[in-house]
Design a protein around this motif. Sequence first.
Motif, mmCIF file in Angstrom:
data_model
loop_
_atom_site.group_PDB
_atom_site.id
_atom_site.type_symbol
_atom_site.label_atom_id
_atom_site.label_comp_id
_atom_site.label_asym_id
_atom_site.label_seq_id
_atom_site.Cartn_x
_atom_site.Cartn_y
_atom_site.Cartn_z
ATOM 1 N N GLU A 7 12.009 4.714 4.335
ATOM 2 C CA GLU A 7 11.974 6.153 4.064
ATOM 3 C C GLU A 7 11.381 6.501 2.711
ATOM 4 O O GLU A 7 10.895 7.618 2.513
ATOM 5 N N ILE A 8 11.376 5.559 1.763
ATOM 6 C CA ILE A 8 10.792 5.859 0.449
ATOM 7 C C ILE A 8 9.314 5.486 0.367
ATOM 8 O O ILE A 8 8.634 5.834 -0.597
ATOM 9 N N LEU A 9 8.818 4.748 1.366
ATOM 10 C CA LEU A 9 7.423 4.335 1.341
ATOM 11 C C LEU A 9 6.506 5.520 1.636
ATOM 12 O O LEU A 9 6.840 6.407 2.419
ATOM 13 N N GLU A 10 5.353 5.522 0.999
ATOM 14 C CA GLU A 10 4.387 6.617 1.120
ATOM 15 C C GLU A 10 3.097 6.082 1.725
ATOM 16 O O GLU A 10 2.214 5.589 1.030
ATOM 17 N N ASN A 22 13.519 4.951 -15.140
ATOM 18 C CA ASN A 22 13.553 6.237 -14.431
ATOM 19 C C ASN A 22 13.001 6.159 -13.016
ATOM 20 O O ASN A 22 12.982 7.149 -12.300
ATOM 21 N N ALA A 23 12.518 4.999 -12.627
ATOM 22 C CA ALA A 23 11.969 4.820 -11.278
ATOM 23 C C ALA A 23 12.196 3.381 -10.855
ATOM 24 O O ALA A 23 12.294 2.476 -11.689
ATOM 25 N N SER A 24 12.286 3.172 -9.573
ATOM 26 C CA SER A 24 12.517 1.826 -9.064
ATOM 27 C C SER A 24 11.259 0.972 -9.187
ATOM 28 O O SER A 24 10.131 1.472 -9.146
ATOM 29 N N SER A 25 11.468 -0.316 -9.341
ATOM 30 C CA SER A 25 10.379 -1.290 -9.367
ATOM 31 C C SER A 25 10.556 -2.246 -8.191
ATOM 32 O O SER A 25 11.625 -2.306 -7.570
ATOM 33 N N LEU A 26 9.519 -3.015 -7.915
ATOM 34 C CA LEU A 26 9.537 -3.935 -6.778
ATOM 35 C C LEU A 26 9.558 -5.373 -7.264
ATOM 36 O O LEU A 26 8.752 -5.769 -8.114
ATOM 37 N N PHE A 27 10.486 -6.159 -6.742
ATOM 38 C CA PHE A 27 10.567 -7.583 -7.027
ATOM 39 C C PHE A 27 10.279 -8.356 -5.749
ATOM 40 O O PHE A 27 10.973 -8.194 -4.740
ATOM 41 N N ALA A 28 9.235 -9.189 -5.771
ATOM 42 C CA ALA A 28 8.855 -10.000 -4.610
ATOM 43 C C ALA A 28 9.281 -11.440 -4.853
ATOM 44 O O ALA A 28 8.915 -12.052 -5.862
ATOM 45 N N LYS A 57 15.060 -2.583 5.758
ATOM 46 C CA LYS A 57 16.081 -1.537 5.767
ATOM 47 C C LYS A 57 15.411 -0.196 6.056
ATOM 48 O O LYS A 57 14.355 0.122 5.490
ATOM 49 N N GLU A 58 16.036 0.584 6.920
ATOM 50 C CA GLU A 58 15.486 1.902 7.226
ATOM 51 C C GLU A 58 15.434 2.773 5.980
ATOM 52 O O GLU A 58 14.504 3.565 5.798
ATOM 53 N N SER A 59 16.392 2.613 5.102
ATOM 54 C CA SER A 59 16.407 3.383 3.857
ATOM 55 C C SER A 59 15.213 3.045 2.973
ATOM 56 O O SER A 59 14.702 3.895 2.235
ATOM 57 N N PHE A 60 14.747 1.808 3.036
ATOM 58 C CA PHE A 60 13.570 1.411 2.266
ATOM 59 C C PHE A 60 12.305 1.989 2.883
ATOM 60 O O PHE A 60 11.405 2.464 2.170
ATOM 61 N N GLU A 62 0.800 -1.210 0.000
ATOM 62 C CA GLU A 62 0.000 0.000 0.000
ATOM 63 C C GLU A 62 0.838 1.268 0.000
ATOM 64 O O GLU A 62 0.351 2.338 -0.373
ATOM 65 N N ALA A 63 2.093 1.155 0.427
ATOM 66 C CA ALA A 63 2.928 2.347 0.563
ATOM 67 C C ALA A 63 4.041 2.430 -0.478
ATOM 68 O O ALA A 63 4.705 3.476 -0.574
ATOM 69 N N TYR A 64 4.253 1.373 -1.263
ATOM 70 C CA TYR A 64 5.326 1.439 -2.257
ATOM 71 C C TYR A 64 4.952 2.449 -3.348
ATOM 72 O O TYR A 64 3.798 2.483 -3.807
ATOM 73 N N PRO A 65 5.898 3.275 -3.792
ATOM 74 C CA PRO A 65 5.591 4.328 -4.772
ATOM 75 C C PRO A 65 5.461 3.806 -6.200
ATOM 76 O O PRO A 65 6.255 4.152 -7.093
ATOM 77 N N PHE A 66 4.461 2.956 -6.405
ATOM 78 C CA PHE A 66 4.196 2.486 -7.767
ATOM 79 C C PHE A 66 3.766 3.661 -8.641
ATOM 80 O O PHE A 66 3.005 4.531 -8.221
#
Length: 580
Positions: free
Chosen positions: A352-355, A271-277, A347-350, A210-214
């Motif tokens: 931080e990018i979640l919305e 130009n943007a990151s994608s998510l691999f599960a 990861k804390e860095s991850f 729900e928070a990943y910047p798709f």
Amino acid sequence: MGNKHSSSVVPHQSCEQRVGVNINHNHSAPVSHISLRYHKSQSSLLKSKISSHDTLSCEKPSAPPHNHNPNVTHLYPTLTTYTPLTPSISRQDAEARAYSAFLKSFPEYQSTWILDTLRRTDFARLDRTGETYVDYMGGAQYPESLVRVHSAFLTEAVMGNTHSVSNSSKLSSRYADEARDTVLSFFRAPPGYTVVFTANATAALKLVGEAYPFKSNNGYILGADSHNSVHGIREYALRRGAEVHYIPSTSTGGFVLSTAKDILSQHRPQNASSLFALTGLSNISNAKNPLSIVGFASSLGYHTLLDAAALAPSSVISLSETPVDAMVVSFYKMFGYPTGVGALIVKESFLEILERPWFAGGTVGVVQVPGSIFTRTSVLHEQFEDGTINFMTLPAVTDGLRFLSVYLPFLPLRLSCLTHYLVTSLSRLRHDSTGTPVVNILSKLPSRRLKSIGEQGDSGSTISLIFLSPSGEMIPNSFIEHVAVTWNISLRTGCMCNPGGAASLLGIQDQMEQLYPGVTLKDFERVVGRELGVVRISLGLGSNFLDVWKIVMFASSLADSRSRQALWETWTNVPIGQAM
């Protein structure tokens, strides 16, 4: 196609006599040294329980087992007195003969004697009740000592909501922090990781989804052989315009590594990151996917998410070696108790990018009302823990992880022996009337047999199969489940909330493509022409030889025409001779 039916602080006190290992109370140390909290009044109870079984020494052995893994030497308890598990005199001679033959074929099984002791001390209820439990993939059995220790702790501790500064709140916060530290230590997480406590692995996956910047210029890549909670993230991706791409499953589950790499490369982020599960271990096909693909995906610019719910109970996971951005687990699948607590190890860095799409109690510092201004709490993991965490049970999570860390090194070898025996025995069964196979094992089989403590297998300890009639047709799973209940066997049937894996095992991918909006399970079964799903047998921490032997006897009863027909008549009330 989903799942069918299917301030006053209680001091830490040593529990050496219960677990037979050295104790280390330094929480920055590896959690392979166990300490469980319990009140002094519990001491005599635990001592008396151990004295009625085998006695374990708290000293390290003078020499480790043959072919041991040097990384786990410090985990080996020393046995002072031990009698190998042997069926009691009152049991049938067939059991004793079968067990003797098993040990001759699998002599390495005796290296896991500590788990036989555990069966007698912490899982004795299985033998008292006569229930054969083979649904560890659905949920582990809890060690009785873990529940006793936690219960005793709760009778002495005064704990309060963590969102305060009272003594009771500080105590709860202390144990919550300890649980976080223990989780990170158990999974060997390097600096930069934190833990978000959730209700379970599914809730942790939802937090990410729900928070990943798709966006329209990125995507979501996943394997077909994944749990529905992993598939469900695609809804968030699609609603935000992202693309969804599947890695196909093989006929025995999992994926081909080269195919997965090709698909990841074809859709690599621009130009943007994608998510691999990634599914670490399939809950239906028994396929372990190679964790090495995490590094490959990361090198292409993907964020990586590991579903370790099925993998963590019996496999060593090191986030130092496999630094995924996020990983999810459910603790009840690992050690049975408590239920209702899972974790996002991330990861804390991850984070931080979640919305996050909303805020809730516990996640914010200031909220303008009326208005639209709010400020999230400064503690990063608290921004993702909606409401009050399950603080009463977190001490049990700490104890459970310490408990499991003692026995985990022995578990893969034990499960390898039991799984190989079960697969071989079931595969040899033939119907008395036609000589045709009784079962068809569909799930991935281990490619090698483990020989020593500390080794890790290339698959799990789950067997998914279907039972066959003498003519070779599939016997309804609902009938198999009925018979299992009469045998006091707890197994599972259905698609295990893994439709992609089930479709691959059953060979119904073409029918899957023909599904339409609003389709029901019954509709799907009509198209396929039979009940959907498999019979799943999964082993775990409390399993022993007698469990798998009973499964073989249960299956053998279905190879006998008269026995099977009588069971069928009971199930359907159809006169003998008209059923099958």
